[in-house]
Every structure is written in C-alpha cells, then in structure tokens.
Design an enzyme around this catalytic site. Structure first.
Site, PDB file in Angstrom:
ATOM      1  N   ASN A  10      59.068  -6.647 -49.065  1.00 30.99           N
ATOM      2  CA  ASN A  10      58.085  -6.566 -47.989  1.00 30.99           C
ATOM      3  C   ASN A  10      57.875  -5.101 -47.626  1.00 30.99           C
ATOM      4  O   ASN A  10      58.732  -4.480 -46.989  1.00 30.99           O
ATOM      5  CB  ASN A  10      58.585  -7.366 -46.778  1.00 30.99           C
ATOM      6  CG  ASN A  10      57.609  -7.345 -45.624  1.00 30.99           C
ATOM      7  OD1 ASN A  10      56.477  -6.862 -45.754  1.00 30.99           O
ATOM      8  ND2 ASN A  10      58.024  -7.864 -44.484  1.00 30.99           N
ATOM      9  N   LYS A  12      55.720  -3.891 -45.626  1.00 29.92           N
ATOM     10  CA  LYS A  12      55.324  -3.780 -44.221  1.00 29.92           C
ATOM     11  C   LYS A  12      54.131  -2.815 -44.074  1.00 29.92           C
ATOM     12  O   LYS A  12      53.276  -2.740 -44.951  1.00 29.92           O
ATOM     13  CB  LYS A  12      56.525  -3.389 -43.369  1.00 29.92           C
ATOM     14  CG  LYS A  12      57.695  -4.368 -43.554  1.00 29.92           C
ATOM     15  CD  LYS A  12      58.817  -4.152 -42.585  1.00 29.92           C
ATOM     16  CE  LYS A  12      59.926  -5.155 -42.855  1.00 29.92           C
ATOM     17  NZ  LYS A  12      61.021  -5.062 -41.851  1.00 29.92           N
ATOM     18  N   HIS A  96      57.226 -14.130 -40.161  1.00 36.99           N
ATOM     19  CA  HIS A  96      58.170 -13.012 -40.137  1.00 36.99           C
ATOM     20  C   HIS A  96      58.540 -12.675 -38.701  1.00 36.99           C
ATOM     21  O   HIS A  96      57.717 -12.739 -37.786  1.00 36.99           O
ATOM     22  CB  HIS A  96      57.566 -11.792 -40.829  1.00 36.99           C
ATOM     23  CG  HIS A  96      58.565 -10.713 -41.108  1.00 36.99           C
ATOM     24  ND1 HIS A  96      58.968  -9.823 -40.141  1.00 36.99           N
ATOM     25  CD2 HIS A  96      59.256 -10.402 -42.229  1.00 36.99           C
ATOM     26  CE1 HIS A  96      59.858  -8.991 -40.662  1.00 36.99           C
ATOM     27  NE2 HIS A  96      60.054  -9.326 -41.923  1.00 36.99           N
ATOM     28  N   GLU A  98      58.998 -10.002 -37.138  1.00 40.60           N
ATOM     29  CA  GLU A  98      58.237  -8.949 -36.470  1.00 40.60           C
ATOM     30  C   GLU A  98      56.945  -9.506 -35.879  1.00 40.60           C
ATOM     31  O   GLU A  98      56.496  -9.061 -34.817  1.00 40.60           O
ATOM     32  CB  GLU A  98      57.969  -7.804 -37.450  1.00 40.60           C
ATOM     33  CG  GLU A  98      59.235  -7.031 -37.767  1.00 40.60           C
ATOM     34  CD  GLU A  98      59.142  -6.173 -39.009  1.00 40.60           C
ATOM     35  OE1 GLU A  98      60.130  -5.502 -39.315  1.00 40.60           O
ATOM     36  OE2 GLU A  98      58.080  -6.175 -39.673  1.00 40.60           O
ATOM     37  N   GLU A 176      66.253 -14.558 -42.034  1.00 36.86           N
ATOM     38  CA  GLU A 176      66.305 -13.153 -41.658  1.00 36.86           C
ATOM     39  C   GLU A 176      66.817 -13.021 -40.230  1.00 36.86           C
ATOM     40  O   GLU A 176      66.044 -13.158 -39.268  1.00 36.86           O
ATOM     41  CB  GLU A 176      64.913 -12.520 -41.748  1.00 36.86           C
ATOM     42  CG  GLU A 176      64.357 -12.435 -43.150  1.00 36.86           C
ATOM     43  CD  GLU A 176      63.199 -11.462 -43.208  1.00 36.86           C
ATOM     44  OE1 GLU A 176      63.264 -10.523 -44.006  1.00 36.86           O
ATOM     45  OE2 GLU A 176      62.244 -11.619 -42.437  1.00 36.86           O
ATOM     46  N   GLY A 182      66.065  -3.853 -40.345  1.00 39.62           N
ATOM     47  CA  GLY A 182      65.762  -2.451 -40.075  1.00 39.62           C
ATOM     48  C   GLY A 182      66.783  -1.747 -39.211  1.00 39.62           C
ATOM     49  O   GLY A 182      66.546  -0.616 -38.782  1.00 39.62           O
ATOM     50  N   SER A 222      68.391  -5.784 -43.956  1.00 36.42           N
ATOM     51  CA  SER A 222      69.100  -4.587 -44.421  1.00 36.42           C
ATOM     52  C   SER A 222      69.801  -4.800 -45.761  1.00 36.42           C
ATOM     53  O   SER A 222      70.905  -4.305 -45.991  1.00 36.42           O
ATOM     54  CB  SER A 222      70.100  -4.115 -43.352  1.00 36.42           C
ATOM     55  OG  SER A 222      69.431  -3.743 -42.163  1.00 36.42           O
TER      56      SER A 222
END
Length: 264
Positions: A10, A12, A96, A98, A176, A182, A222
C-alpha cells in the site's frame, strides 16, 4: 487446505511520477518467489494506477486504495468500482484503518442527505458485485487492545462484511492493528497468530468451515524485511499488507518471505 501466500504493498499518498517509476523498476528487476507461490499486489495512488499497471511485471497486479459505495454520480472526489473495472484494475483495498479513523468510515452508517454512506460492508459487497477483488481491512486501536476488546472489534468489523456477501472467493482479509501502522511497533508473531487464529475460528462459526479454511488472512502493521520471515512462519498468517516498506527495496525481501510458507 493450502492457501497461497499474498503480499500487498500500500503506497498510500506518496510518490511522484519519477519516484513511482523507480519503485516499479526495483520490483521489475527483483528476484522474487514464483507466482505459483505468492500473489503480489501493489496499490499506488489513483493518479498513478495506469502508469503502474502498464509498466509493472505481468505476474504482479495492481489495486486501488479505495472506491465508492455505489455507482458513480454526483460524488466529487470519489472513484467508482465501474471506473476501476474500466481501467482493468483487478483489486481494491477497502476499510483501511486510516479511512476508518480519519474519514469516519465504519461498520455503522453515517447520514448525509438522509442517505446511508460509508458502510465498509456495503462497499465490499458493491465492489465484488462489479467484479473487483477486495482486500478488506480490520483491526483495533491501542485503547481497544489494552481494554481486551480486540476480538470484539475485529469480529464486529468482519461481521459487517459477512452479512453483506455470500461469496468469499475474491476476498482477502487484512488484520491491521491500528497501533502498529506506521508507528514502528509491530504485533509479535504470537500476537498476530492469536488474532488470525481467532478470526479464522469466527469465520468457521459464523460463515462456513470452507470459507474459514480457504480465506487468506494477511497481517499489516510495520512489516519489514527484518520481521517478515518470523511473521510468515505463523500458521494462520497468510501474507502481508505492507505500508512504508513497500516503497523500499526491502519489499522484495518481504515478498520472498513466501518461501517460508512454501517450504514448511
């Protein structure tokens, strides 16, 4: 039932045309495990989808990072499933963390002009109905993990999808943990295996034994060249959804973690 390893990258909201070309060049030149052993899917920003699709080695595939919950129309800034199909983009990432956290996409509906929007489950169902394959993301926040609610959260997110689809053939579930995305923190192999195993049990109980056995559950948070082999060795970890490391040469090493599974 043997499940083929799956590695997604991904990208992003990153990259320029030149930077994307460099990433593609690294992937094209990399010595990676056979396509019989691993599926590789990379997800560049929307504006680079045609560039990446046209230049990436043919055994690798491309995913969009999101798509709209219904057919296109007066939805400024959104991309429809039909548009992705028209561009011959086979995969899309949905749900996702985010987008759940920053844009309020959730299991529950928000209201806008009295219309139900942002159902992750509805988005998955609509994308599948148009012929897309879906990487469906689930995962808990640090607060939820520390309160012992991990499986309640993950089960609820998965339930929102399961209630809206009947065919899981083209679905990959990405676990996730939000606290590991991140941050440099990563779930230990044991933590990842525990959630993946419990999620597979949930699928067996609430969907079917066949779906539980065949659905790939991949880990994201990560993932790096340093930890990928130990994570891949876990019996219920079927691959990865990789963030920052997918923009680096070490992504080739992560793809090759598939050999850990194939030699087991």
């Amino acid at each position: 039932m043997a499940r083929k390893f799956f590695v997604g990258g991904n990208w992003k909201c990153n990259g320029t045309s030149e930077e994307v070309k460099k990433i593609v060049s690294i992937l094209n030149d990399g010595k990676v495990a056979s396509a019989d052993v691993v599926d590789v899917v990379v997800s560049p920003p929307f504006v680079f989808l045609p560039l990446v699709k046209s230049s990436l080695r043919p055994e690798f595939h491309v995913a969009a990072q999101n798509c709209w919950v219904k057919k296109g129309g007066a939805y400024t800034g959104e991309i429809s499933a039909e548009m992705l199909v028209n561009l011959d983009i086979p995969w899309v990432i949905l749900g996702h963390s985010e987008r759940r956290q920053l844009l309020s996409e959730s299991n529950e509906a928000s209201c806008l002009c009295a219309k139900r929007l942002y159902f992750v489950g509805d988005k998955v169902a609509y994308a599948l109905s148009k012929g897309l394959k879906v990487i469906a993301c689930v995962g808990e926040t640090l607060e939820q993990r520390e309160s012992g609610a991990t499986m309640d959260v993950v089960a609820a997110q998965t339930k929102a999808i399961a209630e809206r689809i009947s065919d899981w053939t083209n679905v990959v579930v990405a676990y996730e943990p939000v606290w590991a995305i991140g941050t440099g923190k990563v779930a230990t192999p044991a933590q990842a295996q525990e959630v993946h195993s419990e999620l597979r049990k949930w699928l067996q109980t609430n969907v079917s034994a066949d779906v539980a056995a065949s659905t790939r559950i991949i880990y994201g948070g990560s993932v790096s060249g340093a930890n990928c082999k130990e994570l891949a060795a876990q019996p219920d970890v079927d691959g990865f959804l990789v963030g920052g490391a997918s923009l680096k040469p070490e992504f080739v090493d992560i793809i090759n973690a598939a050999t850990v599974k194939s030699s087991a």
